[in-house]
Design a protein around this motif. Structure first.
Motif, PDB file in Angstrom:
ATOM      1  N   ALA A 587     -10.322  58.852  67.478  1.00 25.06           N
ATOM      2  CA  ALA A 587     -11.523  58.069  67.756  1.00 25.06           C
ATOM      3  C   ALA A 587     -11.136  56.632  68.071  1.00 25.06           C
ATOM      4  O   ALA A 587     -10.035  56.174  67.756  1.00 25.06           O
ATOM      5  N   ASN A 588     -12.051  55.942  68.689  1.00 26.79           N
ATOM      6  CA  ASN A 588     -11.820  54.553  69.063  1.00 26.79           C
ATOM      7  C   ASN A 588     -11.606  53.684  67.811  1.00 26.79           C
ATOM      8  O   ASN A 588     -12.304  53.828  66.815  1.00 26.79           O
ATOM      9  N   ASP A 589     -10.614  52.796  67.866  1.00 32.92           N
ATOM     10  CA  ASP A 589     -10.306  51.842  66.802  1.00 32.92           C
ATOM     11  C   ASP A 589      -9.670  52.456  65.566  1.00 32.92           C
ATOM     12  O   ASP A 589      -9.523  51.777  64.550  1.00 32.92           O
ATOM     13  N   VAL A 590      -9.305  53.722  65.602  1.00 37.72           N
ATOM     14  CA  VAL A 590      -8.547  54.315  64.496  1.00 37.72           C
ATOM     15  C   VAL A 590      -7.083  53.920  64.643  1.00 37.72           C
ATOM     16  O   VAL A 590      -6.517  54.006  65.733  1.00 37.72           O
ATOM     17  N   GLN A 591      -6.480  53.472  63.528  1.00 39.06           N
ATOM     18  CA  GLN A 591      -5.062  53.135  63.538  1.00 39.06           C
ATOM     19  C   GLN A 591      -4.262  54.284  62.943  1.00 39.06           C
ATOM     20  O   GLN A 591      -4.653  54.861  61.925  1.00 39.06           O
ATOM     21  N   ILE A 592      -3.160  54.592  63.582  1.00 34.51           N
ATOM     22  CA  ILE A 592      -2.279  55.662  63.110  1.00 34.51           C
ATOM     23  C   ILE A 592      -1.042  55.033  62.493  1.00 34.51           C
ATOM     24  O   ILE A 592      -0.415  54.150  63.089  1.00 34.51           O
ATOM     25  N   LEU A 593      -0.700  55.480  61.284  1.00 35.99           N
ATOM     26  CA  LEU A 593       0.543  55.051  60.639  1.00 35.99           C
ATOM     27  C   LEU A 593       1.546  56.171  60.818  1.00 35.99           C
ATOM     28  O   LEU A 593       1.307  57.302  60.402  1.00 35.99           O
ATOM     29  N   MET A 594       2.669  55.843  61.463  1.00 38.82           N
ATOM     30  CA  MET A 594       3.648  56.873  61.820  1.00 38.82           C
ATOM     31  C   MET A 594       5.033  56.539  61.285  1.00 38.82           C
ATOM     32  O   MET A 594       5.341  55.387  60.965  1.00 38.82           O
ATOM     33  N   LEU A 595       5.859  57.569  61.181  1.00 35.24           N
ATOM     34  CA  LEU A 595       7.286  57.407  60.923  1.00 35.24           C
ATOM     35  C   LEU A 595       7.987  57.827  62.203  1.00 35.24           C
ATOM     36  O   LEU A 595       7.892  58.979  62.619  1.00 35.24           O
ATOM     37  N   ALA A 596       8.664  56.863  62.849  1.00 35.79           N
ATOM     38  CA  ALA A 596       9.223  57.122  64.177  1.00 35.79           C
ATOM     39  C   ALA A 596      10.553  56.396  64.340  1.00 35.79           C
ATOM     40  O   ALA A 596      10.853  55.439  63.607  1.00 35.79           O
ATOM     41  N   PRO A 597      11.362  56.839  65.305  1.00 36.17           N
ATOM     42  CA  PRO A 597      12.595  56.093  65.585  1.00 36.17           C
ATOM     43  C   PRO A 597      12.263  54.683  66.047  1.00 36.17           C
ATOM     44  O   PRO A 597      11.205  54.433  66.628  1.00 36.17           O
ATOM     45  N   LYS A 598      13.180  53.762  65.782  1.00 32.74           N
ATOM     46  CA  LYS A 598      12.957  52.393  66.235  1.00 32.74           C
ATOM     47  C   LYS A 598      12.862  52.358  67.750  1.00 32.74           C
ATOM     48  O   LYS A 598      13.533  53.108  68.451  1.00 32.74           O
ATOM     49  N   ARG A 599      12.022  51.466  68.237  1.00 27.45           N
ATOM     50  CA  ARG A 599      11.909  51.306  69.681  1.00 27.45           C
ATOM     51  C   ARG A 599      13.213  50.758  70.237  1.00 27.45           C
ATOM     52  O   ARG A 599      13.922  50.000  69.581  1.00 27.45           O
ATOM     53  N   GLU A 600      13.474  51.108  71.491  1.00 26.89           N
ATOM     54  CA  GLU A 600      14.743  50.725  72.103  1.00 26.89           C
ATOM     55  C   GLU A 600      14.951  49.218  72.106  1.00 26.89           C
ATOM     56  O   GLU A 600      16.029  48.721  71.811  1.00 26.89           O
ATOM     57  N   GLU A 601      13.866  48.475  72.428  1.00 26.18           N
ATOM     58  CA  GLU A 601      14.024  47.024  72.502  1.00 26.18           C
ATOM     59  C   GLU A 601      14.365  46.434  71.145  1.00 26.18           C
ATOM     60  O   GLU A 601      15.097  45.473  71.028  1.00 26.18           O
ATOM     61  N   ARG A 602      13.831  47.060  70.078  1.00 27.05           N
ATOM     62  CA  ARG A 602      14.140  46.565  68.748  1.00 27.05           C
ATOM     63  C   ARG A 602      15.577  46.886  68.383  1.00 27.05           C
ATOM     64  O   ARG A 602      16.260  46.109  67.736  1.00 27.05           O
ATOM     65  N   LYS A 603      16.024  48.087  68.776  1.00 30.03           N
ATOM     66  CA  LYS A 603      17.409  48.461  68.498  1.00 30.03           C
ATOM     67  C   LYS A 603      18.374  47.482  69.164  1.00 30.03           C
ATOM     68  O   LYS A 603      19.341  47.015  68.581  1.00 30.03           O
ATOM     69  N   GLN A 604      18.085  47.157  70.419  1.00 31.68           N
ATOM     70  CA  GLN A 604      18.982  46.246  71.150  1.00 31.68           C
ATOM     71  C   GLN A 604      18.953  44.849  70.539  1.00 31.68           C
ATOM     72  O   GLN A 604      19.974  44.183  70.433  1.00 31.68           O
ATOM     73  N   ALA A 605      17.743  44.423  70.108  1.00 37.30           N
ATOM     74  CA  ALA A 605      17.639  43.087  69.511  1.00 37.30           C
ATOM     75  C   ALA A 605      18.393  43.004  68.200  1.00 37.30           C
ATOM     76  O   ALA A 605      18.943  41.972  67.837  1.00 37.30           O
ATOM     77  N   SER A 606      18.402  44.120  67.449  1.00 31.31           N
ATOM     78  CA  SER A 606      19.096  44.107  66.173  1.00 31.31           C
ATOM     79  C   SER A 606      20.587  44.331  66.347  1.00 31.31           C
ATOM     80  O   SER A 606      21.359  44.055  65.464  1.00 31.31           O
TER      81      SER A 606
END
Length: 606
Positions: A587-606
């Protein structure tokens, strides 16, 4: 020949209908997030004076008063079972003031309101004013459950209601004995002697029954399966004997009995208390339906502007003045004083005792004693509706709610727990990590996450942790047996659907699999502790995303094929943790809390 409507219901049918209406009102109130007592009162008025389907006096006859009296006794006993002396550490001064100062002041203020505003005689005002000390544990308990107050103001209201219940009944007995002495030839010495004897017998019986029950249970003289039946019979016996010696003294006896049992170390105490709580929910429901249904249209029509003025004076002047004076210079913060002062709902005991003494006063020639019952009902109805809708907003305005949003308690200070706590904190949710190992909490403390060092199942945690702040429990330690123990123990308190744990290592083996009644629900990816920790070590993270008309759940799935959904967070602030087979709200405005691999840009920044 009487028609079926005139003949009324059979006692069995009336009993079944009252039970269905009471429990149904509680369930509907839970679904609608409304005060349950308001719905029960409304249901009783509809089937009673409204439609005439239930007439307790007609349908139950002579057993109505004993039935209500026994129900009130059991409710008060269960109330005594909830009064732990150790819980008084912060509220002891306030409770003593409310009982020893607030009760006499409330008696005087209520009697003045009855005499000057309602126009009753001084005899009736004195007796009725004593009963009005009672603030009603049958009402306070459901209101506190709904309002989610902080520990100390909740303790003040709960202790005052339960302790003052028998005190108010005995105050009415004292005033009635004085009236009897003045109206008849009965000697004052005899009246005082009867009162002293009744209170002494009730005190001795209540404490002796509590002590004897505790000793018998501790020494194994009663088998486990018979403890609750034995307790029920003893409560009825203690109440009956005390009430036989002096009317209403039984309320004092059963309260003292419950108080004693609550404060000794009984191995079966938790199971006894849970069973009593369930019985009390049914009894409160039934008694409130009977209370409302027992009113007739003529009685309701007799409530005039003087009755309205009386209710307003009690709610806005008499009660606040008595509380504020008794708590003056007590050290109780002003916000808590105001909350207690303007929260004084009356309940079943007030109406039951007022009806009893009203009839007795009328019998000895004091005619306005008959007005006690309708005035008592008016006060109960007004305060139940008023406080049912205003307690939560008033507590929020005064900053006395445990939390605006119910939070999450995570048991176990692992990296997975810390990552989840950080993500929940970004959603503005209260979160705490609990662990008996101090070193496991170091990273959480450095991250600014609230922590508790100790065993969640310990007595210290019961008194130090304000569990009402939290809606969910997630057990995620490296000890599968402890996770199962925590979720099994807290399941009845939080609700089985609100306790989760990481998957047990040996769950897949039929030899080691536990029954469904034990442990918590699976969460997220349904992985073991070590598998969950490995995901975090590999660079996985908890993060949230918001759904919209342009970015639906299907779109999210396409962008995050490897991710696991742990929870969803609705636009109204409703958090819902999900198991591996559950689907989040799309539904609109529902937030999902997920467990996921780090995004590529974050991996590169770290």
């Amino acid at each position: 020949m009487a028609t079926p409507a005139e003949a009324g219901l059979t006692p069995v049918m009336a009993f079944a209908l009252v039970g269905a209406l009471g429990v149904g009102s509680q369930w509907l109130a839970w679904r609608l997030r409304m005060p349950a007592i308001v719905l029960m009162l409304l249901a009783g008025l509809i089937v009673g004076p409204g439609l005439g389907i239930v007439d307790p006096g007609r349908d139950f006859g002579a057993i109505l008063q004993p039935m209500v009296a026994i129900a009130v006794a059991i409710i008060l006993f269960e109330g005594g079972l909830t009064l732990h002396i150790s819980a008084l550490r912060d509220a002891a001064v306030g409770v003593r003031r409310l009982v020893f100062l607030g009760a006499p002041l409330g008696w005087a203020a209520s009697a003045a309101a009855l005499y000057y505003v309602a126009g009753l005689s001084w005899q009736t005002s004195a007796v009725f004013g004593g009963i009005m000390i009672v603030t009603g544990p049958t009402v306070i308990a459901p209101l506190l459950r709904q309002a989610r107050l902080r520990r100390r103001p909740a303790a003040l209201l709960q202790w005052e209601a339960i302790v003052n219940d028998p005190v108010g009944a005995l105050a009415a007995v004292l005033a009635f004995e004085v009236v009897i002495v003045l109206q008849t030839a009965t000697g004052a010495a005899q009246a005082v002697g009867d009162l002293a004897l009744g209170i002494s017998v009730a005190t001795v019986l209540g404490l002796a029954a509590g002590w004897g029950t505790a000793r018998a249970f501790q020494r194994g003289h009663v088998p486990e399966y018979m403890k609750v039946p034995v307790l029920f019979v003893l409560v009825l016996l203690v109440f009956g004997v005390s009430d036989w010696v002096l009317h209403e003294a039984g309320l004092l006896a059963v309260t003292l009995m419950g108080l004693w049992i609550a404060n000794v170390a009984l191995p079966s105490y938790v199971e006894i208390r849970r069973f009593k709580e369930q019985a009390t929910v049914m009894l409160v429901s039934g008694v409130f339906i009977l209370l409302a249904a027992n009113m007739d249209r003529e009685t309701l029509a007799s409530l005039d502007l003087r009755a309205l003025g009386f209710v307003l004076v009690v709610v806005l002047l008499a009660r606040p003045a008595a509380v504020l004076i008794s708590l003056a210079f007590s050290g109780v913060p002003w916000a808590e004083r105001l909350l207690v002062a303007f929260t004084g709902p009356r309940g079943v005991v007030l109406v039951a005792v007022a009806g009893l003494f009203g009839e007795r006063l009328a019998a000895i020639g004091i005619e306005d004693g008959a007005r006690m019952a309708p005035l008592a009902f008016a006060l109960v109805a007004a305060t139940v509706v008023l406080h049912g809708f205003t307690l939560s907003p008033l507590a929020r305005a005064l900053g006395l709610t445990a939390a605006d949003r119910p939070g999450v308690m995570i048991v176990g200070g692992s990296r997975w727990s810390l990552a989840l706590a950080r993500a929940l904190k970004t959603l503005d949710l209260p979160v705490i990590i609990v662990d008996p190992n101090h070193a496991h909490l170091r990273a959480a403390r450095e991250a600014g996450i609230e922590t508790y060092f100790g065993d969640l199942l310990s007595e210290d945690a019961e008194h130090r942790l304000d569990l009402i702040r939290y809606e969910y429990v997630i057990a995620a330690t490296d000890n599968d047996a402890y996770n199962t123990l925590v979720t099994t123990d807290l399941g009845p308190e939080f609700g089985r659907e609100k306790v989760f744990q990481v998957r047990r290592t040996r769950d897949s083996s039929s030899r080691h699999a536990l029954p469904a009644s034990l442990g918590g629900r699976p969460i997220g990816a349904n992985e073991t502790f070590h598998e969950s920790e490995a995901r975090i070590a590999e660079g996985w993270e908890f993060r949230s995303t918001r759904l919209s008309a342009e970015f639906t759940l299907k779109d999210w799935r396409e962008k995050n094929p490897e991710a696991f959904i742990v929870a969803d967070f609705g636009p109204g602030g409703a958090l819902r943790f999900l198991g591996p087979d559950e689907t989040p709200r799309d539904a609109n405005d529902v937030q999902i809390l997920m467990l996921a691999p780090k995004r590529e840009e974050r991996k590169q920044a770290s």
